[in-house]
Design a protein around this motif. Structure first.
Motif, mmCIF file in Angstrom:
data_model
loop_
_atom_site.group_PDB
_atom_site.id
_atom_site.type_symbol
_atom_site.label_atom_id
_atom_site.label_comp_id
_atom_site.label_asym_id
_atom_site.label_seq_id
_atom_site.Cartn_x
_atom_site.Cartn_y
_atom_site.Cartn_z
ATOM 1 N N ALA A 103 0.984 -1.311 -0.076
ATOM 2 C CA ALA A 103 0.088 0.010 0.046
ATOM 3 C C ALA A 103 0.906 1.315 -0.012
ATOM 4 O O ALA A 103 1.981 1.267 0.741
ATOM 5 N N HIS A 104 0.318 2.182 -0.681
ATOM 6 C CA HIS A 104 1.105 3.479 -0.604
ATOM 7 C C HIS A 104 0.638 4.450 0.552
ATOM 8 O O HIS A 104 1.403 5.439 0.924
ATOM 9 N N GLY A 105 -0.493 4.024 1.143
ATOM 10 C CA GLY A 105 -0.924 4.821 2.276
ATOM 11 C C GLY A 105 -2.163 4.162 3.008
ATOM 12 O O GLY A 105 -2.908 3.697 2.133
ATOM 13 N N LEU A 106 -2.362 4.116 4.372
ATOM 14 C CA LEU A 106 -3.704 4.013 4.850
ATOM 15 C C LEU A 106 -4.357 5.098 5.530
ATOM 16 O O LEU A 106 -3.732 5.686 6.104
ATOM 17 N N LEU A 107 -5.685 5.293 4.975
ATOM 18 C CA LEU A 107 -6.160 6.648 5.343
ATOM 19 C C LEU A 107 -6.968 6.476 6.880
ATOM 20 O O LEU A 107 -7.219 5.391 7.072
ATOM 21 N N SER A 108 -7.383 7.366 7.477
ATOM 22 C CA SER A 108 -7.973 7.525 8.776
ATOM 23 C C SER A 108 -9.244 6.555 9.007
ATOM 24 O O SER A 108 -9.602 6.017 9.837
ATOM 25 N N GLU B 91 -4.069 10.907 8.684
ATOM 26 C CA GLU B 91 -5.313 11.300 9.120
ATOM 27 C C GLU B 91 -6.230 11.578 7.851
ATOM 28 O O GLU B 91 -7.570 12.047 8.226
ATOM 29 N N ARG B 92 -5.748 11.707 6.644
ATOM 30 C CA ARG B 92 -6.776 11.984 5.533
ATOM 31 C C ARG B 92 -7.893 11.107 5.614
ATOM 32 O O ARG B 92 -7.655 9.894 5.569
ATOM 33 N N VAL B 93 -9.022 11.587 4.950
ATOM 34 C CA VAL B 93 -10.229 10.773 4.898
ATOM 35 C C VAL B 93 -10.729 10.987 3.390
ATOM 36 O O VAL B 93 -10.675 11.795 2.965
ATOM 37 N N GLN B 94 -10.894 9.648 2.575
ATOM 38 C CA GLN B 94 -11.084 9.770 1.319
ATOM 39 C C GLN B 94 -11.818 8.523 0.980
ATOM 40 O O GLN B 94 -11.514 7.381 1.542
ATOM 41 N N THR B 95 -12.945 8.486 0.450
ATOM 42 C CA THR B 95 -13.639 7.371 -0.070
ATOM 43 C C THR B 95 -13.662 6.989 -1.662
ATOM 44 O O THR B 95 -14.451 5.904 -2.005
ATOM 45 N N ASP B 96 -13.026 7.818 -2.401
ATOM 46 C CA ASP B 96 -13.018 7.377 -3.879
ATOM 47 C C ASP B 96 -11.428 7.796 -4.372
ATOM 48 O O ASP B 96 -10.832 8.568 -3.639
ATOM 49 N N SER B 97 -11.423 7.506 -5.714
ATOM 50 C CA SER B 97 -10.038 7.800 -6.475
ATOM 51 C C SER B 97 -10.210 8.920 -7.246
ATOM 52 O O SER B 97 -9.330 9.490 -8.105
ATOM 53 N N ILE B 98 -11.309 9.883 -6.947
ATOM 54 C CA ILE B 98 -11.453 11.180 -7.923
ATOM 55 C C ILE B 98 -11.098 12.530 -7.034
ATOM 56 O O ILE B 98 -10.418 13.095 -7.713
ATOM 57 N N VAL B 99 -11.629 12.485 -5.781
ATOM 58 C CA VAL B 99 -11.239 13.628 -5.006
ATOM 59 C C VAL B 99 -9.856 13.904 -4.954
ATOM 60 O O VAL B 99 -9.385 15.197 -5.113
#
Length: 435
Positions: free
Chosen positions: A311-316, A351-359
């Motif tokens: 993984a490149h990162g895990l979001l909050s 700590e970033r929050v994201q639910t899709d690959s668009i934002v």
């Protein structure tokens, strides 16, 4: 009854009440002004942080251009054609070198940072761990060659000196999660330098802390992850991996050296074909491997027992940021009830929050997808040199995927195997440890 001042008790009481009301109103006005200024500062800070995902906002771009002009950083050329849905992201195109506008001796950017930025832009250095380690090494050179000006403190002036370097690297290629966390760590270490330290001692301690960061968060963390992930692979397993991950390669090679017999299927895709490098390393280690493009994933899954990727990162919120294609493979694996195992160091948690690959995403060079790779069919489909003349053709080269936690069985970290939803807990523990 009259008082010496000539006012009655009733009039004095009314005057005191009016004075109290005025003081209370003045106090509330100051408090409201303070409350209004704090959100404004936070909004400005968030705007600076999110300028990479506001490429279609004229105000943000004007502020960014003014900052780059102040720091003497050249602006990278944007692509001529953007996909409307992703117009808020920067889309760079390979053209003239970004360092062409930089004169000799007329820039605040260290030569090591210049070289690193060009390596980022050309893809010579890729992968989260490699990019983070290279950043740390370049900043060590910056700290080593730094000289504190007269009447300045190192802890204050050094941080402002590295800002143009970070801006330049961000222009070459948007910062990854691992690099953002490393930059926060470096700034925190610089702020911890005491005024009574000599310059040589402060620089020596900073370089030592930078080396320790790489050793603990990359090398030792990879060793711990390899130890934990080894328990998830049994003899006779068929492990499917996606592209090339240095951490996953280490896990598989260590498991094979421990005497476990298993087979690996590598699925890959354009434009990077990073799985070819993984195929070479694993076969050299003696692991039986198969290689296929991601388009054949549905034909490969019936014989797969586990899916594993880095993984490149895990979001909050538990979502996993991985290479493009990881979300597709995870969804296909869940449909076949195949467990998906993600290997990720805890220093990549954010700590970033994201639910899709668009934002929020990174758009690669569209010319990478238009390269013919020696295929005559592609050459007749697209003219590599003059594709801009095709008004109806817009190319989108996404770099990352965002996978929901429902598709992930477990995450193997240097702290052990945890669910995706435990990211906030790990972040809270890390903040307590830092304090």
């Amino acid at each position: 009854m009259e008082i010496q001042s000539g006012l009655s008790k009733k009039e004095l009481k009314a005057e005191r009440r009016a004075k109290q009301e005025r003081e209370r109103a003045l106090k509330n006005a100051k408090k409201a002004e303070k409350d209004n200024s704090e959100p404004k500062r936070k909004t400005q800070q968030n705007a600076r942080i999110s300028s990479n995902i506001q490429a279609d906002d004229p105000k943000v771009m004007k502020r960014t251009a003014k900052k780059m002009e102040k720091e003497q950083i050249p602006k990278r050329v944007e692509g001529p054609k953007k996909v409307g849905l992703f117009s808020h992201l920067h889309q760079y195109q390979r053209s003239v070198s970004i360092t062409k506008a930089l004169g000799f001796g007329g820039t605040k950017i260290h030569p090591s940072v210049l070289r690193l930025g060009l390596h980022y832009a050309e893809g010579v250095i890729s992968g989260s761990n490699a990019r983070c380690a290279a950043l740390i090494n370049a900043m060590k050179d910056v700290v080593t060659d730094y000289v504190t000006p007269p009447d300045k403190e190192l802890s204050r002036h050094l941080e402002s000196s590295i800002k143009p370097c970070i801006t330049f690297l961000n222009q070459c290629r948007p910062l990854s999660v691992s690099m953002q966390n490393a930059i926060k760590f470096m700034k925190a270490q610089i702020n911890k330098c005491k005024s009574d330290w000599s310059e040589d001692d402060a620089k020596s301690k900073l370089c030592e802390s930078f080396d320790n960061y790489v050793r603990v968060n990359i090398h030792l963390a990879g060793e711990a992850i390899s130890k934990f992930a080894r328990q998830t692979i049994k003899s006779g397993d068929v492990v499917l991996i996606i592209g090339g991950s240095s951490l996953v390669n280490r896990v598989l090679i260590d498991t094979h050296n421990a005497g476990c017999n298993f087979r690996v299927i590598i699925v890959d895709g354009r434009p990077k074909h990073s799985g070819i490098g993984a195929l070479q390393k694993l076969t050299k280690a003696g692991i039986p491997c198969s290689y296929s493009l991601i388009t054949g994933i549905t034909f490969l899954l019936p014989e797969v027992t586990k899916v594993m990727y880095g993984a490149h990162g895990l979001l909050s919120n538990g979502y996993v940021v991985g290479a493009v294609g990881t979300s597709l493979v995870s969804l296909a694996a869940q449909s076949q009830n195949i467990p998906v195992i993600v290997c990720c160091e805890t220093y990549k948690f954010c700590e970033r929050v994201q639910t899709d690959s668009i934002v929020n995403n990174e758009i690669g060079d569209p010319l990478d997808l238009l390269a013919t790779d020696g295929c005559a069919a592609n050459a007749t489909l697209v003219n590599y040199d003059s594709w801009n003349a095709l008004d109806n053709l817009k190319v989108l080269n996404l770099t990352y995927d965002v996978t929901p936690p429902d598709l992930i069985a477990t995450v193997v970290t240097d702290l052990g195997m945890i669910p995706c939803t435990s990211v906030p807990v790990v972040l809270r523990l890390k903040n307590l440890e830092a304090d």
